[in-house]
Design an enzyme around this catalytic site. Sequence first.
Site, PDB file in Angstrom:
ATOM      1  N   CYS A 131      27.390  12.684 -21.429  1.00 35.27           N
ATOM      2  CA  CYS A 131      27.306  12.694 -19.976  1.00 35.27           C
ATOM      3  C   CYS A 131      26.340  11.612 -19.521  1.00 35.27           C
ATOM      4  O   CYS A 131      25.277  11.426 -20.128  1.00 35.27           O
ATOM      5  CB  CYS A 131      26.811  14.061 -19.490  1.00 35.27           C
ATOM      6  SG  CYS A 131      26.612  14.192 -17.704  1.00 35.27           S
ATOM      7  N   HIS A 173      35.100  18.370 -17.114  1.00 34.33           N
ATOM      8  CA  HIS A 173      33.704  17.927 -17.113  1.00 34.33           C
ATOM      9  C   HIS A 173      33.252  17.558 -15.698  1.00 34.33           C
ATOM     10  O   HIS A 173      32.177  17.974 -15.247  1.00 34.33           O
ATOM     11  CB  HIS A 173      33.577  16.728 -18.055  1.00 34.33           C
ATOM     12  CG  HIS A 173      32.197  16.166 -18.177  1.00 34.33           C
ATOM     13  ND1 HIS A 173      31.474  16.204 -19.360  1.00 34.33           N
ATOM     14  CD2 HIS A 173      31.392  15.526 -17.283  1.00 34.33           C
ATOM     15  CE1 HIS A 173      30.294  15.630 -19.175  1.00 34.33           C
ATOM     16  NE2 HIS A 173      30.230  15.197 -17.924  1.00 34.33           N
ATOM     17  N   GLU A 174      34.069  16.775 -14.994  1.00 34.25           N
ATOM     18  CA  GLU A 174      33.668  16.324 -13.659  1.00 34.25           C
ATOM     19  C   GLU A 174      33.709  17.454 -12.638  1.00 34.25           C
ATOM     20  O   GLU A 174      32.845  17.535 -11.751  1.00 34.25           O
ATOM     21  CB  GLU A 174      34.549  15.155 -13.211  1.00 34.25           C
ATOM     22  CG  GLU A 174      34.457  13.917 -14.088  1.00 34.25           C
ATOM     23  CD  GLU A 174      33.031  13.446 -14.319  1.00 34.25           C
ATOM     24  OE1 GLU A 174      32.197  13.577 -13.404  1.00 34.25           O
ATOM     25  OE2 GLU A 174      32.757  12.949 -15.424  1.00 34.25           O
ATOM     26  N   HIS A 177      30.606  19.445 -12.883  1.00 30.93           N
ATOM     27  CA  HIS A 177      29.474  18.797 -12.197  1.00 30.93           C
ATOM     28  C   HIS A 177      29.369  19.257 -10.750  1.00 30.93           C
ATOM     29  O   HIS A 177      28.268  19.436 -10.216  1.00 30.93           O
ATOM     30  CB  HIS A 177      29.654  17.277 -12.200  1.00 30.93           C
ATOM     31  CG  HIS A 177      28.935  16.572 -13.309  1.00 30.93           C
ATOM     32  ND1 HIS A 177      27.579  16.705 -13.541  1.00 30.93           N
ATOM     33  CD2 HIS A 177      29.379  15.709 -14.253  1.00 30.93           C
ATOM     34  CE1 HIS A 177      27.224  15.971 -14.572  1.00 30.93           C
ATOM     35  NE2 HIS A 177      28.306  15.351 -15.031  1.00 30.93           N
TER      36      HIS A 177
END
Length: 226
Positions: A131, A173-174, A177
Amino acid sequence: MNQGTPETGHTAEQIRETVERILDAGGLPPIVQAGHPVLRQRAAAFDGQLSDDQLGRLITLMRQVMHEAPGVGLAAPQLGIPLQLAVVEDQFDVDPEAAALRHRSPLDFLVVLNPRYTPLGHGLASFYEGCLSLNGLQAVVARYENVLLEFQTPDGTRMQREFSGWQARIVQHETDHLNGVLYVDRAQLRSLSTNAEYAAHWAEPGIGKAQQGLGFGAGPAGISLH
């Protein structure tokens, strides 16, 4: 979703001011690192806080920062902006063996607003990932192999799109976030490695060598996957 994630308390005006300050500063802004509170907040849903011009300029800037890093995704909170916006793109030239094992294929540039993913089936894949907000580290994370992503485009169109393999890993993953979740929350922590040590000892398409050497499993770990 992690029950401990606080909601962002930023108003539309505060978000707009933050974006304007970043756009007016010139150059590429730094990527916020772990420990900054914005990375642990559930970002505000995009509902017109920015004008079309501001949004377009921010998207262009985010793509530049992502390319410069370099990375395959960047979420607005990584620039200190608590807004449900992320950009993804994967055009890297990857070793064919690694690409085949990881089901990694090129991903054209995509902008997602207010994304939400739903697993398609129960299949999981475990690989090292990193990351841009935890600079210099990698760890093994089990991610859904196939997901349905619901999101909005910059022009307000609501979309649904299926992703698989490495592309599914990127959008998970995004999206995480934007909900205050970092990959280490889901990682096998015994796998955690600096990039240098990973390159020296564990670099391979899969994770078998690292599993044996560091002593960790390949299944879900940390907080609930979804």
